[in-house]
Design a protein around this motif. Structure first.
Motif, mmCIF file in Angstrom:
data_model
loop_
_atom_site.group_PDB
_atom_site.id
_atom_site.type_symbol
_atom_site.label_atom_id
_atom_site.label_comp_id
_atom_site.label_asym_id
_atom_site.label_seq_id
_atom_site.Cartn_x
_atom_site.Cartn_y
_atom_site.Cartn_z
ATOM 1 N N SER A 181 0.681 -1.278 -0.107
ATOM 2 C CA SER A 181 0.087 0.088 0.031
ATOM 3 C C SER A 181 0.818 1.150 0.107
ATOM 4 C CB SER A 181 -0.835 -0.027 1.262
ATOM 5 O OG SER A 181 -0.083 0.135 2.230
ATOM 6 N N ARG A 182 0.411 2.268 -0.317
ATOM 7 C CA ARG A 182 1.006 3.687 -0.342
ATOM 8 C C ARG A 182 1.421 3.862 0.887
ATOM 9 N NH1 ARG A 182 -1.868 8.452 -3.392
ATOM 10 N NH2 ARG A 182 0.269 9.300 -3.104
ATOM 11 N N GLU A 183 0.812 3.644 1.981
ATOM 12 C CA GLU A 183 1.056 4.098 3.179
ATOM 13 C C GLU A 183 2.392 3.237 4.069
ATOM 14 O OE1 GLU A 183 -1.929 3.254 6.203
ATOM 15 O OE2 GLU A 183 -0.626 3.607 7.852
ATOM 16 N N SER A 184 2.150 1.946 3.403
ATOM 17 C CA SER A 184 3.295 0.802 3.949
ATOM 18 C C SER A 184 4.493 1.258 3.191
ATOM 19 C CB SER A 184 2.680 -0.390 3.499
ATOM 20 O OG SER A 184 4.074 -1.353 3.588
ATOM 21 N N ALA A 185 4.474 1.634 2.067
ATOM 22 C CA ALA A 185 5.740 1.939 1.182
ATOM 23 C C ALA A 185 6.269 3.209 1.826
ATOM 24 C CB ALA A 185 5.506 2.247 -0.334
ATOM 25 N N ARG A 186 5.619 4.180 2.082
ATOM 26 C CA ARG A 186 6.104 5.453 2.786
ATOM 27 C C ARG A 186 6.846 4.988 4.147
ATOM 28 N NH1 ARG A 186 1.874 8.667 1.168
ATOM 29 N NH2 ARG A 186 0.718 7.521 2.790
ATOM 30 N N TYR A 187 6.212 4.381 4.849
ATOM 31 C CA TYR A 187 6.772 3.808 6.255
ATOM 32 C C TYR A 187 8.124 3.100 5.874
ATOM 33 C CZ TYR A 187 7.624 0.624 10.287
ATOM 34 O OH TYR A 187 7.932 0.071 11.148
ATOM 35 N N LEU A 188 8.075 2.062 4.914
ATOM 36 C CA LEU A 188 9.199 1.419 4.598
ATOM 37 C C LEU A 188 10.478 2.159 3.928
ATOM 38 C CD1 LEU A 188 7.579 -2.144 3.724
ATOM 39 C CD2 LEU A 188 8.964 -1.594 5.699
ATOM 40 N N GLY A 189 10.252 3.351 3.626
ATOM 41 C CA GLY A 189 11.243 4.476 3.052
ATOM 42 C C GLY A 189 11.345 4.199 1.468
ATOM 43 N N TYR A 190 10.291 3.612 0.885
ATOM 44 C CA TYR A 190 10.276 3.805 -0.488
ATOM 45 C C TYR A 190 10.039 5.275 -1.031
ATOM 46 C CZ TYR A 190 10.106 -1.676 -1.035
ATOM 47 O OH TYR A 190 10.163 -2.620 -0.958
ATOM 48 N N LEU A 191 10.625 5.538 -2.154
ATOM 49 C CA LEU A 191 10.392 6.555 -2.936
ATOM 50 C C LEU A 191 9.276 6.244 -3.806
ATOM 51 C CD1 LEU A 191 13.834 7.830 -4.439
ATOM 52 C CD2 LEU A 191 12.566 8.746 -2.386
ATOM 53 N N ASP A 192 8.389 7.071 -4.177
ATOM 54 C CA ASP A 192 6.975 6.854 -4.799
ATOM 55 C C ASP A 192 7.136 7.321 -6.295
ATOM 56 O OD1 ASP A 192 4.430 7.473 -5.910
ATOM 57 O OD2 ASP A 192 3.732 7.140 -3.936
ATOM 58 N N ALA A 193 7.133 6.492 -7.328
ATOM 59 C CA ALA A 193 7.437 6.651 -8.775
ATOM 60 C C ALA A 193 6.360 7.669 -9.121
ATOM 61 C CB ALA A 193 7.341 5.384 -9.436
ATOM 62 N N GLN A 194 5.237 7.757 -8.575
ATOM 63 C CA GLN A 194 4.305 8.581 -9.068
ATOM 64 C C GLN A 194 4.566 10.097 -8.736
ATOM 65 O OE1 GLN A 194 0.030 8.023 -9.848
ATOM 66 N NE2 GLN A 194 0.228 5.997 -10.088
ATOM 67 N N GLU A 195 5.081 10.286 -7.497
ATOM 68 C CA GLU A 195 5.525 11.555 -7.049
ATOM 69 C C GLU A 195 7.058 11.980 -7.936
ATOM 70 O OE1 GLU A 195 6.198 11.300 -2.932
ATOM 71 O OE2 GLU A 195 3.825 10.808 -2.627
ATOM 72 N N LEU A 196 7.864 11.002 -8.015
ATOM 73 C CA LEU A 196 8.948 11.323 -8.872
ATOM 74 C C LEU A 196 8.626 11.661 -10.242
ATOM 75 C CD1 LEU A 196 11.223 8.271 -7.730
ATOM 76 C CD2 LEU A 196 11.612 10.603 -7.156
ATOM 77 N N TYR A 197 7.593 11.099 -10.845
ATOM 78 C CA TYR A 197 7.516 11.443 -12.304
ATOM 79 C C TYR A 197 5.815 11.681 -12.601
ATOM 80 C CZ TYR A 197 11.519 8.456 -12.096
ATOM 81 O OH TYR A 197 12.792 8.038 -11.612
ATOM 82 N N PRO A 198 5.413 12.728 -12.081
ATOM 83 C CA PRO A 198 4.144 13.144 -12.299
ATOM 84 C C PRO A 198 3.409 13.317 -13.515
ATOM 85 C CG PRO A 198 5.486 15.133 -11.270
ATOM 86 C CD PRO A 198 6.182 13.950 -11.447
ATOM 87 N N ASP A 199 4.301 13.307 -14.453
ATOM 88 C CA ASP A 199 3.738 13.464 -15.805
ATOM 89 C C ASP A 199 3.499 11.889 -16.370
ATOM 90 O OD1 ASP A 199 6.814 13.027 -15.828
ATOM 91 O OD2 ASP A 199 6.633 13.173 -17.977
ATOM 92 N N PHE A 200 4.059 10.927 -15.567
ATOM 93 C CA PHE A 200 3.816 9.563 -16.101
ATOM 94 C C PHE A 200 2.525 9.187 -16.067
ATOM 95 C CE2 PHE A 200 3.810 4.856 -16.143
ATOM 96 C CZ PHE A 200 5.253 4.547 -16.706
ATOM 97 N N ASN A 201 1.843 8.669 -17.004
ATOM 98 C CA ASN A 201 0.404 8.266 -17.009
ATOM 99 C C ASN A 201 0.144 6.961 -17.072
ATOM 100 O OD1 ASN A 201 -2.326 8.693 -17.067
ATOM 101 N ND2 ASN A 201 -2.261 9.264 -19.242
ATOM 102 N N PRO A 202 0.253 6.217 -15.924
ATOM 103 C CA PRO A 202 0.134 4.812 -15.956
ATOM 104 C C PRO A 202 -1.283 4.272 -16.436
ATOM 105 C CG PRO A 202 -0.146 5.596 -13.528
ATOM 106 C CD PRO A 202 0.080 6.717 -14.439
#
Lengths: 324, 324
Positions: free
Chosen positions: A280-301
């Motif tokens: 989940s986003r929350e768990s990824a944040r807790y575990l120290g992951y960077l978020d690819a959607q935040e890194l690449y806001p123009d990426f349209n998955p």
């Protein structure tokens, strides 16, 4: 990094590896070689790569470190999408990469977000490899992904989704309300093409995802798209834990059985993402992951809705063809 | 965090714990309780804490989780500076903290920076505890420190530094040029008082250090300050590795022996910091640590030079009194 990166990719014939290759080729900014085991050097899949003009490096990743080092030397980005059951071969690979000394980034991961430490067997195998990277101080990026769109949804009674499904199941775990990250397989390589050129992701973990949905939300979407009712099979947390325990016992009794390994992977994934909420986003944040959607806001998955549309249009390509 | 944090500190009678307590008291912004094992409930050290008005919580950290949970409930910051040989008791503690559900930050660490994975036995024990924190998704901060000023320097022939030295040695490993982080013991608590109030350090690792010096630079400073020549004993990397191997074998044969444990810790530390260079700014950055000097640029850490001046003035207080 203005120069074209010399990339060595392992596992290009696998489900994740072929998506990575496609993403790198689509980007066009990489000088790509594929590392292939001697036993696979002349398979149709590898011949196909050769005929497409891809460079093939034949090397035994379980062979002597000095020899393997000569094969990985010169590559600045090494991406390992080696098969699930071969994770520990990457220990030897890491030793060879350290000996070669030219790698500026080793990239691995490709599973759902979770912590190491007896949550997922596959995670713990990968963690051993990461520890070996850290031991050698090899620059790295761990790229983890949401559960694939392509295998996240249930069948409907008419059977019209069936041609696209592997391991179809209508099971819903622990009530089905835990949010989990989903990623379209085809987006993995597109994310990777960005990540490996990005200094911000060096020596970091990155979570790549398209959307965050619970099982119940996935089912709701499937029902809306198909106009059919999914025939849900509720599975309690306790039943899933008991099933996972049995799968682990079978795997311990015969770890060479592919089915036993898959049983462990499957129950680990279900418990981790649908009960614990690790993916989940929350768990990824807790575990120290960077978020690819935040890194690449123009990426349209790609969204699950798009995938269901493709399937209903008869245009989907099933994954794991011939494997299950 | 504008309210006063309810802090529970474990290990306040230990070398690190007493520095943390001093740092928290100096700050003045904490409501401090000390967790004490039943066997220590009435020792002179604990009576001394009581007479100073500190709250004492007597609880068996190896006892049933439900019971321990009632003792840790209500504390928002739990700092564990438990003894080196008792690391795995923190697994039970983590379970109890998860069951209590009130902890907003668990703080542990206190060793030199290194990666997990067979570099340092003590690191790997701590890593098991960190994995348990992640398992429960307990908010945390890992605070690691440079080797203490107080035990980092060699004796000189006149013996005038000896009163301040524990385990004095003139050994220099692998040539002595590898940089390593040093931290004054007294700064640890001061760093902690800042770190536990800082949202930036939540779910992160932080490296706290005062300066970065090689063994040769330490010796040069000692010689300049004392006007004497240090009688160096060079030890090669190979000899240190062989010695560490022997220490590990002795420890495996009898892990209950304090001397065997200390032997492993000592050789692990020396190999990690003086040969591998794990306890360096560069390594800490690679391993994802936040840098306390970057977080707190106004913090003025004590330098080794100040410590040597204190010793030469006869004002130093030796560490580990009575333990070695």
């Amino acid at each position: 990094m203005s120069n074209i990166e010399k990339v060595l990719l392992l596992g290009a014939t696998g489900e994740t590896g072929k998506d990575i290759l496609a993403g790198l080729e689509e980007d066009g900014g990489f000088d790509i070689s594929l590392l292939v085991q001697p036993s696979s050097a002349n398979t149709p899949a590898v011949e196909n790569f050769r005929s497409r003009g891809l460079k093939i490096v034949v090397a035994d990743i379980n062979g002597p470190v000095d020899d393997l080092a000569t094969h990985v030397k010169g590559y600045t980005t090494i991406i390992s999408a080696i098969g699930a059951t071969q994770q520990l071969a990457q220990l030897n690979l890491a030793d060879a990469i350290a000996a070669a000394g030219t790698c500026k980034r080793f990239v691995a991961g490709w599973i759902t977000v979770s912590p190491p430490g007896e949550v997922m067997f596959l995670r713990d195998e990968k963690e051993k490899v990461y520890q070996r990277l850290w031991y050698h101080r090899i620059p790295y990026t761990i790229v983890d992904v949401g559960f694939w769109h392509q295998i996240c949804f249930p069948p409907v009674p008419s059977g019209k989704l069936d041609y696209a499904l592997v391991m179809p199941t209508t099971e819903v775990y622990g009530g089905g309300d835990v949010k989990n990250l989903l990623t379209d397989k085809r987006d993995i390589g597109r994310f990777v093409a960005r990540i490996v050129k990005d200094e911000r992701t060096l020596n970091q973990k990155v979570s790549c995802w398209g959307e965050e949905l619970s099982q119940n939300e996935i089912i709701e979407l499937v029902e809306r798209k198909t106009g059919e009712k999914v025939d849900v099979t509720p599975i309690s947390k306790e039943d899933l834990i008991a099933r996972r325990q049995k799968a682990r016992e079978a795997f311990r009794a015969d770890p060479t059985s592919w089915n036993n390994a898959v049983g462990v992977y499957r129950d680990d994934y279900n418990l981790s993402k649908y009960i614990r909420g690790d993916s989940s986003r929350e768990s990824a944040r807790y575990l120290g992951y960077l978020d690819a959607q935040e890194l690449y806001p123009d990426f349209n998955p790609i969204k699950l809705e798009d995938v269901l549309d493709e399937i209903l249009d008869g245009k989907a390509v099933p994954v794991y063809q011939g494997r299950f």
